[in-house]
Write a protein that holds these residues in place. Structure first.
Motif, short mmCIF file in Angstrom:
data_model
loop_
_atom_site.label_atom_id
_atom_site.label_comp_id
_atom_site.label_asym_id
_atom_site.label_seq_id
_atom_site.Cartn_x
_atom_site.Cartn_y
_atom_site.Cartn_z
N ALA A 1 0.82 -1.21 0.00
CA ALA A 1 0.00 0.00 0.00
C ALA A 1 0.85 1.26 0.00
O ALA A 1 0.42 2.30 -0.52
CB ALA A 1 -0.93 0.00 1.21
N MET A 2 2.04 1.20 0.58
CA MET A 2 2.90 2.39 0.62
C MET A 2 3.75 2.55 -0.63
O MET A 2 4.06 3.67 -1.05
CB MET A 2 3.81 2.33 1.87
CG MET A 2 3.08 2.46 3.19
SD MET A 2 4.20 2.69 4.61
CE MET A 2 5.11 1.15 4.59
N SER B 1 -7.87 -1.63 1.28
CA SER B 1 -7.40 -2.00 2.61
C SER B 1 -8.55 -2.19 3.58
O SER B 1 -8.36 -2.71 4.68
CB SER B 1 -6.44 -0.93 3.16
OG SER B 1 -7.14 0.28 3.47
N HIS B 2 -9.77 -1.78 3.20
CA HIS B 2 -10.95 -2.04 4.02
C HIS B 2 -11.45 -3.46 3.69
O HIS B 2 -12.31 -3.66 2.85
CB HIS B 2 -12.02 -0.99 3.75
CG HIS B 2 -11.61 0.39 4.17
ND1 HIS B 2 -10.86 1.21 3.36
CD2 HIS B 2 -11.83 1.08 5.31
CE1 HIS B 2 -10.63 2.36 3.99
NE2 HIS B 2 -11.21 2.30 5.17
N TYR B 3 -10.86 -4.42 4.36
CA TYR B 3 -11.08 -5.82 4.01
C TYR B 3 -12.54 -6.25 4.14
O TYR B 3 -12.98 -7.19 3.48
CB TYR B 3 -10.23 -6.73 4.89
CG TYR B 3 -8.75 -6.62 4.65
CD1 TYR B 3 -8.20 -6.72 3.38
CD2 TYR B 3 -7.87 -6.42 5.72
CE1 TYR B 3 -6.84 -6.64 3.17
CE2 TYR B 3 -6.50 -6.34 5.53
CZ TYR B 3 -5.99 -6.44 4.25
OH TYR B 3 -4.64 -6.34 4.04
N GLY C 1 -2.37 0.29 9.67
CA GLY C 1 -1.67 1.38 9.01
C GLY C 1 -2.48 2.03 7.91
O GLY C 1 -1.93 2.46 6.90
N VAL C 2 -3.81 2.12 8.10
CA VAL C 2 -4.68 2.68 7.06
C VAL C 2 -4.28 4.12 6.74
O VAL C 2 -4.21 4.51 5.57
CB VAL C 2 -6.16 2.62 7.50
CG1 VAL C 2 -7.04 3.38 6.53
CG2 VAL C 2 -6.62 1.17 7.58
N SER C 3 -4.00 4.93 7.75
CA SER C 3 -3.62 6.33 7.51
C SER C 3 -2.33 6.43 6.71
O SER C 3 -2.17 7.35 5.89
CB SER C 3 -3.48 7.07 8.84
OG SER C 3 -4.70 7.09 9.55
N LEU C 4 -1.42 5.50 6.95
CA LEU C 4 -0.14 5.55 6.24
C LEU C 4 -0.32 5.35 4.74
O LEU C 4 0.49 5.84 3.95
CB LEU C 4 0.80 4.48 6.79
CG LEU C 4 1.23 4.66 8.25
CD1 LEU C 4 2.02 3.44 8.72
CD2 LEU C 4 2.05 5.93 8.42
#
Length: 604
Positions: free
Chosen positions: A363-364, A564-566, A439-442
């Motif tokens: 994701a990053m 990422s919202h599984y 780490g959603v915000s990241l």
């Protein structure tokens, strides 16, 4: 190192991982859902209308309601129904002056079998006394709020009528947890309050799980019931959506319907926990709209089943693609930052997310990789490169139009990252929402920072000196503040709970409209994709184009954030992103035509 080999590794790993998503996609198909009425609310309504609970439930069953949630009775509940008489020692002494009561104790009387049941279920000292011909059960505590079991006759009767039954037991530190905790007719257990049975003792929770004999437990959306993470390790889980009564009273039946249909269609809820409206007419309208809209969404009404699946071993191939992506990042960022940044990101992900470090790295890193293709996709003049040295602040008015290749590369890399993120992160626990992405915000913060770092020229010392000596213009300051405000707004409004006061009413109405006709895309993604043609198909100065691309990168990062919202089904997330791309490009090309026309008028 040959970059093409790394790109091929990413491509092949993504293709191999696609079949690893199939078990999850099969398990998270919407429905069947059960429409379940709150038993206490229906009981209150039945008394108000002068009907029996069973008769009113039959009326609701004809309107599509298939489930009922029945609460465990408390001692005060038994008193209200006339099953027992409950008195303090002081009151009992006033009524029966010679009664052998203990000061400070509390006493109740009723059917002998019921008193025996209560004495067996409570972990407090009790005594039996006889006053006249009546047997009384005494306890040293005020047991008015203590659990007193379920009504077994009501469970048997409703089960015989075909209802899907939920038991709502009460947790109490003075409970023994030895007798059967719920009636055998129970189909699902919904814990009352903010704790599961047996909390806070882990051994007691394990005992409770054994006593429930494999019955599913319901996870209530937005309600953190302490101990649920532990008991869910032993029992199957069903997702439940409800609306609090005081909130429902402020909404119309169509508004409440939209929320329940959205929960079933886009968030995988299987139990729709309903409460009657204040008027019977509103309740009938609500149930009619709900059943009709569920049918239009192809969500069957029936008996919900726990969603379980076995993750495919092919998901581990994602690590090869992620490793190749990290190396591409290290080689693509300007020296000497690339390798240290890649190492730090990897170590941080391993230390922070541990077993979930793979999805976090994907994701990053992957939203950035498309922007690192600039030297291959853009002309040297576009990058501000002259004689091997960068000149990002050169006063040259415009740069050549590069085309949409950079945007396409960014989107394709983002989708590769999505495959790796979903393949590694999709487990039964994460899909149920029991193990959220760490780490959603990241995922929204780190990629734009890395893209900004990629704009730093190789001769960054000279560029910094030029930047320091660059005379500020009011227009540049205004554009910079505007861009930073947009990035901050995107970060503040992440997630479903950030709306509130930040989102204006007109946008909420637009969201509702889009939600009715499609899987609603995220506005930050629409905005970013709309900026892409404006940034890439107009002859901007380099610093303006890079600033616009930085805003585009926020939307590209949002693609990974969406997945990422599984707990959201993969197909829903895919169409949310796809709709954002389509709508964004349409808006962007319309905006492109407008900007070209305005620019032509301004230069005439």
């Amino acid at each position: 190192m040959n970059l093409n080999l790394l790109r091929i590794a990413v491509l092949l790993a993504a293709l191999v991982c696609i079949p690893a998503l199939l078990p999850r996609m099969k398990a998270e198909r919407p429905g069947p859902v059960v429409l379940m009425m709150d038993g206490e609310a229906v009981s209150d309504e039945a008394r108000t209308e002068g009907k029996s609970l069973e008769a009113l439930l039959q009326e609701y069953k004809a309107q599509g309601v298939g489930g009922v949630a029945l609460y465990e009775r408390s001692v005060r509940g038994l008193v209200d129904k006339g099953r027992v008489i409950y008195q303090s020692a002081a009151n009992l002494k006033l009524i029966y002056p010679v009664a052998p009561v203990k000061p400070g104790w509390y006493y109740l009387t009723g059917p002998t079998a019921l008193l025996d049941q209560l004495a067996a279920e409570w972990d407090v000292p009790t005594e039996r006394i006889t006053i006249g011909t009546q047997s009384w059960l005494g306890a040293p505590l005020d047991v008015g709020g203590f659990p007193a079991g379920f009504d077994p006759d009501l469970f048997r009767q409703l089960k015989a009528q075909g209802f899907y039954l939920a038991a709502r037991p009460l947790n109490s530190p003075n409970r023994r947890f030895e007798a059967p905790l719920v009636p055998p007719e129970t189909d699902v257990v919904i814990f009352g309050g903010t704790e599961v049975l047996g909390f806070p003792d882990p051994e007691t929770i394990e005992k409770v799980a054994t006593r429930l004999e494999g019955k599913p437990v319901a996870m209530i959306e937005s309600t953190n019931q302490r101990g649920f993470d532990l008991i869910s390790k032993y029992l199957p889980v069903l997702r439940l959506f409800s609306i609090k009564a005081d909130w429902q009273d402020k909404l119309t039946p169509p508004e409440v319907t939209d929320k329940f249909v959205l929960a079933a269609r886009e968030r995988g809820h299987q139990i729709l926990y309903l409460r009657p409206f204040r008027t019977a007419q509103d309740t009938r309208e609500f149930l009619s709209l709900l059943t009709n809209d569920l049918g239009r969404s192809h969500i069957p009404i029936g008996t919900p089943m726990p969603r379980n699946f076995h993750p495919s071993p092919l998901r581990y191939v994602a690590w090869i693609g992620i490793a190749a992506g990290v190396v591409l990042l290290a080689l693509g960022l300007p020296a000497p930052f690339g390798i240290p940044v890649a190492i730090l990101l990897t170590l941080f992900a391993l230390g922070y997310a541990r077993s979930e470090s793979g999805p976090l790295l994907a994701a990053m890193v992957f939203p950035v990789l498309g922007f690192l293709e600039r030297p291959r996709l853009l002309a040297p003049a576009v990058l501000g490169i002259a004689g091997g040295r960068s000149a990002p602040l050169q006063p040259a008015a415009v740069t050549p139009v590069p085309g949409m290749g950079l945007w396409l590369a960014a989107v394709l890399y983002a989708f590769a990252g999505v495959i790796f993120l979903a393949a590694l992160g999709s487990t039964p626990q994460s899909v149920l929402g029991l193990q959220p992405f760490k780490g959603v915000s990241l995922t929204l913060i780190v990629p734009p920072l890395l893209v900004a770092l990629s704009f730093l020229p190789r001769d960054f010392k000279g560029a910094l000196n030029t930047l320091y000596a660059h005379p500020l213009r009011l227009g540049e300051v205004a554009l910079a503040i505007f861009g930073l405000a947009l990035v901050a707004l995107a970060l503040l409004r992440r997630g479903n709970d950030a709306a509130g006061s930040i989102v204006p009413s007109w946008e909420l109405q637009l969201r509702a409209f889009l939600q009715d006709i499609m899987v609603r895309p995220r506005f930050k993604e629409i905005f970013a994709h709309a900026l892409a043609p404006i940034a890439l198909l107009l002859p901007w100065p380099t610093w303006i184009r890079n600033s616009l691309l930085l805003l585009v990168s926020v939307g590209i990062a949002s693609i990974l954030n969406t997945f990422s919202h599984y707990h959201t089904p993969l197909t829903i997330s895919f169409f949310r992103v796809l709709n954002g791309i389509v709508i964004g490009l349409i808006v962007g090309f319309i905006g492109l035509a407008i900007v070209r026309r305005v620019r032509r008028w301004w230069l005439e």
